[in-house]
Enzyme design. Sequence first.
Site, PDB file in Angstrom:
ATOM      1  N   GLY A  99       0.825  -1.205   0.000  1.00 13.87           N
ATOM      2  CA  GLY A  99       0.000   0.000   0.000  1.00 13.87           C
ATOM      3  C   GLY A  99       0.861   1.258   0.000  1.00 13.87           C
ATOM      4  O   GLY A  99       0.539   2.254  -0.661  1.00 13.87           O
ATOM      5  N   THR A 100       1.961   1.214   0.715  1.00 15.52           N
ATOM      6  CA  THR A 100       2.866   2.372   0.791  1.00 15.52           C
ATOM      7  C   THR A 100       3.354   2.748  -0.609  1.00 15.52           C
ATOM      8  O   THR A 100       3.381   3.930  -0.974  1.00 15.52           O
ATOM      9  CB  THR A 100       4.082   2.025   1.692  1.00 15.52           C
ATOM     10  OG1 THR A 100       3.590   1.705   2.990  1.00 15.52           O
ATOM     11  CG2 THR A 100       5.065   3.176   1.773  1.00 15.52           C
ATOM     12  N   ASN A 140      -6.549   4.614  10.014  1.00 14.80           N
ATOM     13  CA  ASN A 140      -6.065   3.345  10.551  1.00 14.80           C
ATOM     14  C   ASN A 140      -5.981   3.336  12.075  1.00 14.80           C
ATOM     15  O   ASN A 140      -5.968   2.279  12.684  1.00 14.80           O
ATOM     16  CB  ASN A 140      -4.689   3.016   9.961  1.00 14.80           C
ATOM     17  CG  ASN A 140      -3.739   4.172  10.022  1.00 14.80           C
ATOM     18  OD1 ASN A 140      -4.018   5.251   9.478  1.00 14.80           O
ATOM     19  ND2 ASN A 140      -2.623   4.001  10.684  1.00 14.80           N
ATOM     20  N   GLN A 188      -7.338   0.675   4.621  1.00 13.05           N
ATOM     21  CA  GLN A 188      -8.110   0.110   5.734  1.00 13.05           C
ATOM     22  C   GLN A 188      -9.547  -0.268   5.339  1.00 13.05           C
ATOM     23  O   GLN A 188     -10.254  -0.883   6.143  1.00 13.05           O
ATOM     24  CB  GLN A 188      -8.140   1.089   6.915  1.00 13.05           C
ATOM     25  CG  GLN A 188      -6.802   1.254   7.620  1.00 13.05           C
ATOM     26  CD  GLN A 188      -6.356   0.004   8.391  1.00 13.05           C
ATOM     27  OE1 GLN A 188      -7.171  -0.830   8.787  1.00 13.05           O
ATOM     28  NE2 GLN A 188      -5.053  -0.132   8.584  1.00 13.05           N
ATOM     29  N   SER A 246      -3.964  -2.614  -0.106  1.00 10.01           N
ATOM     30  CA  SER A 246      -2.892  -3.526   0.284  1.00 10.01           C
ATOM     31  C   SER A 246      -3.466  -4.909   0.597  1.00 10.01           C
ATOM     32  O   SER A 246      -4.528  -5.010   1.218  1.00 10.01           O
ATOM     33  CB  SER A 246      -2.204  -2.936   1.522  1.00 10.01           C
ATOM     34  OG  SER A 246      -1.174  -3.789   1.957  1.00 10.01           O
ATOM     35  N   THR A 301       9.344  -7.845 -12.226  1.00  5.70           N
ATOM     36  CA  THR A 301       8.573  -9.083 -12.383  1.00  5.70           C
ATOM     37  C   THR A 301       7.482  -9.161 -11.316  1.00  5.70           C
ATOM     38  O   THR A 301       7.733  -8.916 -10.140  1.00  5.70           O
ATOM     39  CB  THR A 301       9.521 -10.301 -12.286  1.00  5.70           C
ATOM     40  OG1 THR A 301      10.490 -10.175 -13.331  1.00  5.70           O
ATOM     41  CG2 THR A 301       8.776 -11.622 -12.443  1.00  5.70           C
ATOM     42  N   CYS A 310       3.192   1.084  12.272  1.00  3.00           N
ATOM     43  CA  CYS A 310       4.451   1.623  11.762  1.00  3.00           C
ATOM     44  C   CYS A 310       5.074   2.602  12.742  1.00  3.00           C
ATOM     45  O   CYS A 310       6.247   2.900  12.662  1.00  3.00           O
ATOM     46  CB  CYS A 310       4.234   2.319  10.431  1.00  3.00           C
ATOM     47  SG  CYS A 310       3.113   1.438   9.394  1.00  3.00           S
TER      48      CYS A 310
HETATM   49  N1  PLP Z   1      -2.228   3.419   4.525  1.00  5.70           N
HETATM   50  C1  PLP Z   1      -2.901   3.023   5.609  1.00  5.70           C
HETATM   51  C2  PLP Z   1      -4.139   3.751   6.006  1.00  5.70           C
HETATM   52  C3  PLP Z   1      -2.462   1.940   6.371  1.00  5.70           C
HETATM   53  O1  PLP Z   1      -3.132   1.562   7.462  1.00  5.70           O
HETATM   54  C4  PLP Z   1      -1.268   1.268   5.959  1.00  5.70           C
HETATM   55  C5  PLP Z   1      -0.734   0.166   6.758  1.00  5.70           C
HETATM   56  O2  PLP Z   1      -1.003   0.036   7.933  1.00  5.70           O
HETATM   57  C6  PLP Z   1      -0.622   1.715   4.801  1.00  5.70           C
HETATM   58  C7  PLP Z   1      -1.118   2.793   4.122  1.00  5.70           C
HETATM   59  C8  PLP Z   1       0.610   1.030   4.312  1.00  5.70           C
HETATM   60  O3  PLP Z   1       0.293  -0.209   3.719  1.00  5.70           O
HETATM   61  P1  PLP Z   1       1.424  -1.326   3.533  1.00  5.70           P
HETATM   62  O4  PLP Z   1       1.682  -1.894   4.881  1.00  5.70           O
HETATM   63  O5  PLP Z   1       0.835  -2.319   2.574  1.00  5.70           O
HETATM   64  O6  PLP Z   1       2.602  -0.644   2.945  1.00  5.70           O
END
Ligand code: PLP
Length: 394
Positions: free
Chosen positions: A71-72, A151, A179, A199, A237, A325
């Site tokens: 997701g990041t 989140n 989320q 994600s 890939t 995080c």
């Molecule tokens: N955005 C939100 C709202 C999240 O809660 C998270 C992960 O907790 C992310 C982005 C990042 O996703 P990923 O862990 O897949 O990089």
Amino acid sequence: MKHIYMDYAATTPAAPEVIEAMMPYFRNKPGNPSSIHSMGQEGRDGVEAARAQVASLIRCQPSSVVFTGCGTEADNQAIKGVCIANRERGNHIITTSIEHHAVQYTCEFMKSMGVEVTVVPVDKYGMVDPSDIKKAITNKTLLVSVMHANNEVGTVQPIEEIGKITREAGVYFHVDAVQTFGHLPIDVDKLGIDLLAASGHKLYGPKGVGMLYIRPDTRVAPLLHGGEQEEERRAGTENVPGIVGFGKAIEMAQLGMKKEAEMLTGFRDRLIESILGHVGDTYLNGHPTKRLPNNVNFSFDFIEGESILMYLDAEGICASTGSACSSASSEPSHVLTAMGIPVERARGSLRLTMGKWTTHEEVDKVIEALPRIVAKLREMSPLVKERCGWISYL
Ligand code: PLP
């Protein structure tokens, strides 16, 4: 000791069906989707089936879906990619004060690169006022980035209203739906979304796979250059087993989303009612009703969230103080402080997030353990003695 997992917002365990769907792609279907031979085409078929699953979940064309590593990465590509590809059109982006670091720090990085960034505030529930977004838009604005649901505190944002504003203004709208993807219904056309990040590991899929929806004709530069994968929008890939597992998780979410949300809303409300009813000087963080079905976030005065976590963990209950995080950091959550919660109260926060495998018995156990732990910590807390002299919390 049997664990009670109450940290589904940090990550969800992969569903057994997901793991089963992935296994052949590790064992007897190892082909590279870019290879033209039949084994390569097996990999390609797996990726394209998953792309169709994503498209059906958010009601878009499969060709608008780009698989990423997480997701990041999807958030980074949406923000950096729009700024890079549209430099001649503008130099301004708008975001909010409660975004995940994947968006917040990306916007800060773009600021260090000379892009103007407006950070719109939120109210005491963590809710964005769409009229603040409208006011912030200028003729230099390229992008508005607002998360679907937070989140940490679970507040669900008025995405449809913001989407109408960005459409009228002709600026791109990016939504971090990490989320909510697979948990709340999402229709990208109805919501006016141009870019949407998700994600795999938040909906019982694998870690290490994400996706970015890109509306046709949206100009977004790739972050990774190299091969021609993903229509030259993301080189490298493909993570075929991960993408296939993500697709399976989406298929399951489509079937079970409504029922799961109903079950979790019941657990959530029981937990909130019971803890607020039995533990004094306790506050619910986030919106009372417009919140994720699985999210509970409290602040307990006079004690630290980390201490509560340790005591819960000793009883086998896995929870969190906020974002996974940043939970290792001693700084109070930027989300809670943006909501106007005093630093001391923000430090006493606890997030409990539930999921598919949460049971009534587990919720009961938390309802029994948490007031006891809070009372014990408050007995030891110098803050209680300082401020109250004496007090009974239960
Ligand atoms: N955005 C939100 C709202 C999240 O809660 C998270 C992960 O907790 C992310 C982005 C990042 O996703 P990923 O862990 O897949 O990089």
